[in-house]
Design a protein around this motif. Structure first.
Motif, mmCIF file in Angstrom:
data_model
loop_
_atom_site.group_PDB
_atom_site.id
_atom_site.type_symbol
_atom_site.label_atom_id
_atom_site.label_comp_id
_atom_site.label_asym_id
_atom_site.label_seq_id
_atom_site.Cartn_x
_atom_site.Cartn_y
_atom_site.Cartn_z
ATOM 1 N N ASP A 1 -5.301 -8.841 -4.663
ATOM 2 C CA ASP A 1 -4.561 -9.236 -3.471
ATOM 3 C C ASP A 1 -3.587 -8.137 -3.048
ATOM 4 O OD1 ASP A 1 -3.318 -9.705 -5.901
ATOM 5 O OD2 ASP A 1 -2.165 -11.435 -5.199
ATOM 6 N N VAL A 2 -2.880 -7.569 -4.023
ATOM 7 C CA VAL A 2 -1.910 -6.500 -3.729
ATOM 8 C C VAL A 2 -2.635 -5.222 -3.316
ATOM 9 C CG1 VAL A 2 -0.059 -5.086 -4.685
ATOM 10 C CG2 VAL A 2 -0.244 -7.503 -5.329
ATOM 11 N N VAL A 3 -3.660 -4.859 -4.078
ATOM 12 C CA VAL A 3 -4.441 -3.663 -3.743
ATOM 13 C C VAL A 3 -5.106 -3.837 -2.381
ATOM 14 C CG1 VAL A 3 -6.425 -2.260 -4.407
ATOM 15 C CG2 VAL A 3 -4.816 -3.051 -6.153
ATOM 16 N N GLY A 4 -5.637 -5.020 -2.135
ATOM 17 C CA GLY A 4 -6.292 -5.291 -0.856
ATOM 18 C C GLY A 4 -5.350 -5.173 0.324
ATOM 19 N N ALA A 5 -4.111 -5.636 0.149
ATOM 20 C CA ALA A 5 -3.126 -5.540 1.236
ATOM 21 C C ALA A 5 -2.875 -4.082 1.597
ATOM 22 C CB ALA A 5 -1.828 -6.229 0.833
ATOM 23 N N LEU B 1 -9.649 -11.301 11.070
ATOM 24 C CA LEU B 1 -9.607 -10.063 10.294
ATOM 25 C C LEU B 1 -9.178 -10.335 8.856
ATOM 26 C CD1 LEU B 1 -8.035 -7.516 12.829
ATOM 27 C CD2 LEU B 1 -10.371 -7.491 11.935
ATOM 28 N N ALA B 2 -8.216 -11.223 8.671
ATOM 29 C CA ALA B 2 -7.770 -11.559 7.320
ATOM 30 C C ALA B 2 -8.881 -12.234 6.528
ATOM 31 C CB ALA B 2 -6.541 -12.459 7.385
ATOM 32 N N ALA B 3 -9.623 -13.124 7.172
ATOM 33 C CA ALA B 3 -10.733 -13.789 6.496
ATOM 34 C C ALA B 3 -11.799 -12.786 6.074
ATOM 35 C CB ALA B 3 -11.333 -14.858 7.406
ATOM 36 N N LEU B 4 -12.082 -11.837 6.943
ATOM 37 C CA LEU B 4 -13.108 -10.835 6.657
ATOM 38 C C LEU B 4 -12.666 -9.868 5.560
ATOM 39 C CD1 LEU B 4 -15.839 -9.504 7.453
ATOM 40 C CD2 LEU B 4 -14.546 -8.147 9.109
ATOM 41 N N LEU B 5 -11.392 -9.489 5.554
ATOM 42 C CA LEU B 5 -10.929 -8.388 4.710
ATOM 43 C C LEU B 5 -10.109 -8.834 3.498
ATOM 44 C CD1 LEU B 5 -9.790 -5.950 7.561
ATOM 45 C CD2 LEU B 5 -11.991 -5.979 6.375
ATOM 46 N N HIS B 6 -9.909 -10.113 3.296
ATOM 47 C CA HIS B 6 -8.968 -10.565 2.271
ATOM 48 C C HIS B 6 -9.337 -10.121 0.861
ATOM 49 C CE1 HIS B 6 -12.064 -13.650 1.774
ATOM 50 N NE2 HIS B 6 -11.501 -13.985 0.626
ATOM 51 N N ASP B 7 -10.617 -9.858 0.609
ATOM 52 C CA ASP B 7 -11.050 -9.478 -0.739
ATOM 53 C C ASP B 7 -11.413 -7.998 -0.864
ATOM 54 O OD1 ASP B 7 -10.685 -11.786 -2.172
ATOM 55 O OD2 ASP B 7 -12.734 -12.524 -1.962
ATOM 56 N N ILE B 8 -10.993 -7.146 0.071
ATOM 57 C CA ILE B 8 -11.439 -5.747 -0.004
ATOM 58 C C ILE B 8 -10.807 -4.986 -1.166
ATOM 59 C CG2 ILE B 8 -11.926 -5.636 2.459
ATOM 60 C CD1 ILE B 8 -9.434 -3.917 2.809
ATOM 61 N N GLY B 9 -9.848 -5.608 -1.854
ATOM 62 C CA GLY B 9 -9.298 -4.981 -3.048
ATOM 63 C C GLY B 9 -10.157 -5.192 -4.285
ATOM 64 N N LYS B 10 -11.174 -6.027 -4.194
ATOM 65 C CA LYS B 10 -11.972 -6.340 -5.392
ATOM 66 C C LYS B 10 -12.762 -5.152 -5.947
ATOM 67 C CE LYS B 10 -12.355 -11.336 -5.491
ATOM 68 N NZ LYS B 10 -13.248 -12.510 -5.483
ATOM 69 N N PRO B 11 -13.423 -4.343 -5.123
ATOM 70 C CA PRO B 11 -14.172 -3.217 -5.711
ATOM 71 C C PRO B 11 -13.303 -2.297 -6.564
ATOM 72 C CG PRO B 11 -14.884 -3.567 -3.460
ATOM 73 C CD PRO B 11 -13.688 -4.462 -3.671
ATOM 74 N N LYS B 12 -12.064 -2.056 -6.140
ATOM 75 C CA LYS B 12 -11.188 -1.153 -6.886
ATOM 76 C C LYS B 12 -10.583 -1.798 -8.125
ATOM 77 C CE LYS B 12 -9.728 2.123 -3.305
ATOM 78 N NZ LYS B 12 -10.199 3.320 -4.040
ATOM 79 N N THR B 13 -10.600 -3.119 -8.217
ATOM 80 C CA THR B 13 -9.936 -3.804 -9.330
ATOM 81 C C THR B 13 -10.916 -4.500 -10.269
ATOM 82 O OG1 THR B 13 -9.637 -5.794 -7.972
ATOM 83 C CG2 THR B 13 -7.843 -4.189 -7.967
ATOM 84 N N ARG B 14 -12.205 -4.358 -10.041
ATOM 85 C CA ARG B 14 -13.189 -5.076 -10.870
ATOM 86 C C ARG B 14 -13.159 -4.556 -12.313
ATOM 87 N NH1 ARG B 14 -19.697 -5.087 -9.969
ATOM 88 N NH2 ARG B 14 -19.266 -2.841 -9.978
#
Length: 487
Positions: free
Chosen positions: A322-326, A295-308
């Motif tokens: 990383d912080v937003v994704g967490a 799950l961490a491998a799959l979701l580790h970058d899910i904060g990127k869309p909001k921080t681009r």
């Protein structure tokens, strides 16, 4: 003989071998039911797995007997009997190392506004099989005579490695919308293709997933993620739009990439990281498959869309993803009703996954290495796997440099572990010693002093008792509430 026929012949031979293995238990059980005037058949996933030569210790049966009668017939024969699924027609038992579930012939469907199926018991095995999710799960072997029942061509579909529904996919998914996720899960587990008409129905009926409980979706997602080829199933969920209903952060990773602002395809990168993490699971203490790591491998970058952010020089940045994704991980996994231990672990790994990139060829002090290990805590082995997997560069020199750099970091952590018992690191003075030296009782001051001494321990390593006391007194002399300490 065609390849398809060869495949079927081999499958049939495997099934015979597996049936012979379970025959002492299966035949005894069938004789008990027959003596009471009831039919019994091995069914569903058990028949499929027997044909694939992967039948384990879990055996699924179907019967004409009602649940109360099934429970009566199992009592005194099985070592343990449980009836937690009786409302749905299922009685469980344990016998000779086998986990057995026996379900009365049934049919079930969903009311359009209901989260739970209405169960009606049937009278024939054919009626039972037509209500099952896919043809490869709609086969049975009647016992004790071992008559193979396959009214919907499941054996042929098994040979063709394709997932179809016994009736129309629209009717099947209307009965139980979770079956759309199950199609993706079986594709991931078995490496099979999903029939085009099934994919189309999944695409057209995504809104039906909304009536399924979060707990059932969570369980199905976990099985998919833990499968042999999870990316096959995840791609299907994204392509059909089902992921938008239950894991929208995954399709959101498909960021637009234009010719002026170049960056990695975050969606493809995340799937690659998942595949690479699976290859490295043998580094984990318990091996794999490991749900938290995947799950961490799959979701580790899910904060990127909001921080681009598009930078003036034509680059793209994702500061603090990383912080937003967490935070996003915590919100999504909580909504899916994952246990808090899983939520906290995946969120923590997401928050820490960039930390290594400050290592810069081994320039960290021992203090920084200690903090890296301390912050990861019991997730350190998983963080090692995630960080290594996060390297998807196609530049061989860069990839080799990152690998060697992380090798060096792991060796330094191992050395410090051996020297200092890093995993159990504590300040050189405990709370009682702090109170004695400062001449104070329990309270906030002791907690602050303890945290300060822990930071000193991380920065400087172990201190002698005399040096630790001196450090504490120096700190205390700078505090506004300081009093005369013990001399």
């Amino acid at each position: 003989m065609t390849d398809h026929q060869h495949a079927l012949t081999a499958a049939q031979r495997r099934a015979v071998r597996q049936l012979l293995r379970i025959s002492p238990v299966a035949d005894e059980l069938a004789e008990r039911f027959a003596a009471a005037g009831h039919q019994l058949a091995l069914v569903g996933g058990s028949v499929r797995d027997a044909l694939l030569d992967r039948l384990g210790q879990d055996l699924d049966f179907t019967t004409s007997a009602l649940p109360k009668e099934t429970k009566r017939l199992l009592t005194g024969w099985a070592e343990n009997v449980w009836d937690v699924g009786q409302a749905f027609g299922t009685i469980g038992a344990k016998k000779s190392g086998f986990h057995i579930e026996i379900t009365t012939y049934r049919s079930e469907n969903y009311d359009r506004a209901s989260r739970k199926p209405d169960v009606a018991f049937g009278e024939t095995i054919e009626e039972d099989l037509v209500r099952r999710d896919f043809t490869i799960n709609a086969m049975a072997v009647k016992l004790p005579g071992r008559e193979f029942v396959d009214p919907h061509g499941g054996l042929a579909d098994l040979g063709r490695r394709i997932i179809r529904t016994p009736g129309t996919p629209e009717a099947s998914f209307s009965d139980d919308p979770l079956r759309m996720m199950r199609a993706a899960r079986f594709a991931a587990q078995l490496g099979f293709d999903v029939a085009p008409e099934v994919v189309q129905a999944m695409t057209d009926m995504t809104d039906r997933l909304d009536i399924v409980s979060a707990e059932r979706i969570r369980d199905e997602l976990s099985k998919l993620v833990l499968a042999t080829e999870p990316t096959r199933g995840l791609r299907l969920l994204v392509d059909t739009g089902l992921a938008d209903r239950m894991l929208p952060e995954l399709p959101a990773l498909r960021l637009e990439i234009d010719e002026h602002h170049r960056h990695k395809d975050v969606y493809e990168h995340s799937l690659t990281v998942l595949n690479q993490a699976i290859e490295l699971e043998n580094r984990l203490p318990d091996g794999g498959p490991d749900l938290v790591t995947r799950l961490a491998a799959l979701l580790h970058d899910i904060g990127k869309p909001k921080t681009r952010r598009f930078e003036p020089d034509g680059g793209v940045s994702f500061h603090h993803h990383d912080v937003v994704g967490a935070k996003l991980v915590r919100k999504r996994l909580t909504a899916l009703r994952y246990p808090s231990a899983v939520v906290n672990s995946v969120a923590k790994l997401t928050e820490l996954h960039l930390r290594f990139h400050g290592y810069r060829g081994g320039q960290w002090t021992d203090s920084a290495v200690r903090r890296y290990a301390r912050d990861a805590g019991d997730l350190l082995a998983r963080l090692h796997v995630l960080t290594r997997s996060d390297c998807t560069t196609r530049n061989p020199k860069k990839a080799d440099a990152l690998r060697r750099s992380y090798d060096d970091l792991e060796k330094r952590i191992e050395r410090l572990e051996q020297e200092e018992e890093l995993a159990a690191i504590r300040p050189d003075l405990d709370g009682n010693a702090i109170m004695r030296i400062l001449g104070t009782g329990p309270g906030p001051v002791v907690g602050r002093a303890y945290r300060h001494m822990l930071e000193v321990r991380m920065d400087r390593g172990p201190l002698s008792e005399e040096d630790a006391k001196a450090e504490l007194l120096t700190w205390w002399s700078e505090q506004p509430e300081a009093t005369t300490p013990e001399q």
